[in-house]
Enzyme design. Structure first.
Site, PDB file in Angstrom:
ATOM      1  N   SER A  55      60.560  48.187  45.548  1.00  0.00           N
ATOM      2  CA  SER A  55      59.629  49.167  44.981  1.00  0.00           C
ATOM      3  C   SER A  55      58.653  48.438  44.096  1.00  0.00           C
ATOM      4  CB  SER A  55      60.378  50.150  44.085  1.00  0.00           C
ATOM      5  OG  SER A  55      60.436  51.403  44.664  1.00  0.00           O
ATOM      6  N   GLU A  62      40.911  50.997  38.806  1.00  0.00           N
ATOM      7  CA  GLU A  62      40.490  52.194  39.526  1.00  0.00           C
ATOM      8  C   GLU A  62      41.675  53.097  39.869  1.00  0.00           C
ATOM      9  OE1 GLU A  62      40.064  49.045  40.406  1.00  0.00           O
ATOM     10  OE2 GLU A  62      37.949  48.641  40.048  1.00  0.00           O
ATOM     11  N   SER A  63      42.845  52.870  39.295  1.00  0.00           N
ATOM     12  CA  SER A  63      44.079  53.663  39.412  1.00  0.00           C
ATOM     13  C   SER A  63      45.259  52.817  39.890  1.00  0.00           C
ATOM     14  CB  SER A  63      43.929  54.916  40.252  1.00  0.00           C
ATOM     15  OG  SER A  63      45.039  55.732  39.969  1.00  0.00           O
ATOM     16  N   HIS A  68      57.267  51.817  48.399  1.00  0.00           N
ATOM     17  CA  HIS A  68      58.726  51.770  48.475  1.00  0.00           C
ATOM     18  C   HIS A  68      59.073  51.404  49.916  1.00  0.00           C
ATOM     19  CE1 HIS A  68      62.712  52.515  46.882  1.00  0.00           C
ATOM     20  NE2 HIS A  68      63.003  52.935  48.093  1.00  0.00           N
ATOM     21  N   CYS A  83      39.796  55.633  42.123  1.00  0.00           N
ATOM     22  CA  CYS A  83      38.771  56.550  41.630  1.00  0.00           C
ATOM     23  C   CYS A  83      37.417  55.853  41.685  1.00  0.00           C
ATOM     24  CB  CYS A  83      39.101  57.047  40.229  1.00  0.00           C
ATOM     25  SG  CYS A  83      39.014  55.779  38.996  1.00  0.00           S
ATOM     26  N   GLN A 172      35.058  29.100  38.949  1.00  0.00           N
ATOM     27  CA  GLN A 172      36.307  29.745  38.542  1.00  0.00           C
ATOM     28  C   GLN A 172      36.007  31.113  37.929  1.00  0.00           C
ATOM     29  OE1 GLN A 172      37.528  26.727  35.766  1.00  0.00           O
ATOM     30  NE2 GLN A 172      35.511  26.691  34.852  1.00  0.00           N
ATOM     31  N   ASP A 227      34.570  25.077  25.748  1.00  0.00           N
ATOM     32  CA  ASP A 227      34.651  26.027  24.628  1.00  0.00           C
ATOM     33  C   ASP A 227      34.109  25.424  23.331  1.00  0.00           C
ATOM     34  OD1 ASP A 227      37.103  24.679  23.284  1.00  0.00           O
ATOM     35  OD2 ASP A 227      37.778  25.057  25.318  1.00  0.00           O
ATOM     36  N   ASP A 278      29.084  17.682  36.630  1.00  0.00           N
ATOM     37  CA  ASP A 278      30.427  17.308  37.068  1.00  0.00           C
ATOM     38  C   ASP A 278      30.888  16.057  36.296  1.00  0.00           C
ATOM     39  OD1 ASP A 278      32.673  16.568  38.372  1.00  0.00           O
ATOM     40  OD2 ASP A 278      31.766  16.364  40.356  1.00  0.00           O
ATOM     41  N   GLY A 279      31.972  16.201  35.544  1.00  0.00           N
ATOM     42  CA  GLY A 279      32.476  15.092  34.726  1.00  0.00           C
ATOM     43  C   GLY A 279      32.885  13.889  35.566  1.00  0.00           C
ATOM     44  N   PRO A 304      38.699  23.669  39.774  1.00  0.00           N
ATOM     45  CA  PRO A 304      37.715  22.609  39.538  1.00  0.00           C
ATOM     46  C   PRO A 304      38.296  21.390  38.845  1.00  0.00           C
ATOM     47  CG  PRO A 304      37.287  24.522  38.133  1.00  0.00           C
ATOM     48  CD  PRO A 304      38.356  24.925  39.098  1.00  0.00           C
TER      49      PRO A 304
END
Ligand code: SPD
Length: 425
Positions: A55, A62-63, A68, A83, A172, A227, A278-279, A304
């Site tokens: 199950s 969207e719901s 089962h 929905c 990504q 970051d 690209d590193g 990546p």
């Protein structure tokens, strides 16, 4: 559309019995059925019954999709409720029919929330929020859902109030969640990269260990690190002339500038040369001996970042290090990613020499298992413990008011549990 949503109630007959009893395959199929139809998955949970049967439910924005199964009859009953108009449940229907190897299926579609029978009520969610507040006085939450990072055996979950950023970049899926315990959190392809509240552990440890060991670092290179946390910490070292950072994905930078500004705070620093490229290519083209410290602040070795875990790449990093140069990488978790962890140290040992490679650890609550490792590899003789100046390290940590790194942590981070030593040796 004359209704709020579409609900299809599905029967699949004469499916492969072994598939009907395979909880992992069923979960993957149900999630795949949601994704292919264009739905956004919030969470899913599946259960295998003893002796047989499965199950489960996939909750989507969207719901939901629910199932089962009765393996003994090769039968599955499935509900697909969506929905809005963006998601077509019949695409999920076809996908599952194939995935379950069903001989035949049948389905009825119900329109849910017939518009002709609905009347709009007075409902101002903003007003509701202003009027009510939770016990501790904070505003009531509109969402209360879990982000989960998992492999097939272990999962780490963080509750969040919603997503602030969600973009599929060329490389990504870049997402920022507003977590309840750790502030805003960046994830890439569903893996936690950094959070506002514990980022300092990773960023202080990946930078200050090499920069306070190298005799006179002038030029540093960061591969990845979009970051900005690694750059921010590096730029605390006034002796550095230049920090070059090469991040492949500008969407990561964009997300962090906007939603993780305390981490991205040094991205406009005058000593930072920020390159979106690209590193691997950058390192290949860089001159011999051109960097004193190279930090590989990568994601995990999927997507990546895969090429950042290859022998050829590390050979190139070795080449561009100066004679006293040091390479630092995030080297995954010895508990969570033990295969990759072992491979990493074998590769570094083969390039730098086994006695020049050292592993150190830090504790990062939002990474799987919390135990995270970094590798320290020296081209010359710079030893992370013998050549580190305790007084200088203490002074730096005090003056900069660091949150994790200090002279004691520097030393103790290299003390490894026996099981980790064994994995490396
Ligand atoms: N599984 C987590 C690996 C994280 C590696 N990089 C994080 C980026 C932080 N600057």
């Amino acid at each position: 559309m004359a209704s709020l949503g579409r609900h299809i109630i599905v029967e699949y007959y004469d499916c492969a019995p072994e598939i009907m009893n395979d909880v992992v395959l069923i979960q993957e199929s149900m999630e795949g059925a949601a994704e292919i139809a264009g739905a956004t998955i919030i969470n899913s949970t599946f259960h295998h019954f003893s002796p047989y049967g499965v199950s489960g439910v996939v909750v989507i924005e969207e719901s939901h999709l629910a199932i089962h199964t009765w393996p003994e009859f090769g039968y599955a009953s499935v509900d697909i409720f969506t929905c809005g108009e963006a998601v077509d449940p019949w695409i999920s229907y076809q996908f599952l029919k194939k995935a379950f190897k069903a001989d035949h299926g049948s389905a009825v579609e119900l329109k849910r929330g017939e518009m002709a029978l609905l009347t709009r009520k007075e409902f101002d969610v903003k007003q509701l929020r202003d009027d009510k507040s939770s016990d501790d006085g904070s505003p009531i939450r509109t969402k209360d859902i879990w982000f989960t990072e998992r492999d097939d055996k272990i999962a780490l979950s963080l509750k969040h109030d919603g997503k602030l950023f969600d973009v599929q970049s060329d490389f990504q899926r870049v997402e920022v969640y507003n977590t309840q315990a750790y502030g805003n959190m960046l994830t890439l392809d569903g893996m936690v990269m950094t959070t506002e509240k514990d980022e300092y552990v990773y960023h202080e440890m990946i930078t200050h260990v090499p920069l306070l060991t190298h005799p006179n670092p002038k030029r540093a290179l960061i591969i990845g690190g979009g970051d900005g946390g690694t750059a921010r910490e590096m730029l605390r070292h006034e002796g550095l002339d230049e920090v070059v950072m090469v991040e492949i994905d500008d969407k990561v930078i964009e997300a962090c500038r906007e939603y993780l500004p305390s981490i991205a705070s040094a991205l406009d620093h005058p000593k930072l040369n920020l390159i979106v490229d690209d590193g691997i290519k950058y390192v290949k083209e860089a001159a011999n001996g051109s960097f004193d410290v190279v930090v590989v602040d990568s994601t995990d070795p999927v997507g990546p970042a895969e090429g950042l875990f290859s022998v050829d790449f590390y050979k190139e990093v070795y080449r561009i290090l100066s004679d006293d140069g040091i390479m630092i990488t995030q080297s995954e978790s010895p508990r969570f990613n033990n295969k990759v962890f072992k491979e990493i140290y074998e590769v570094y040992g083969s390039i730098f020499g086994k006695d020049k490679v050292h592993c150190y650890l830090a504790y990062i609550p939002t990474y799987p298992t919390g135990m995270w490792s970094f590798s320290y590899s020296a081209k010359g003789d710079a030893h992370p413990l013998n050549d580190f100046n305790k007084e200088k390290s203490k002074k730096f940590s005090d003056e900069q008011d660091l949150s994790y790194y200090n002279e004691g942590i520097h030393e103790s981070a290299f003390a490894l549990p026996n099981f980790v030593k064994k994995m490396i040796n």
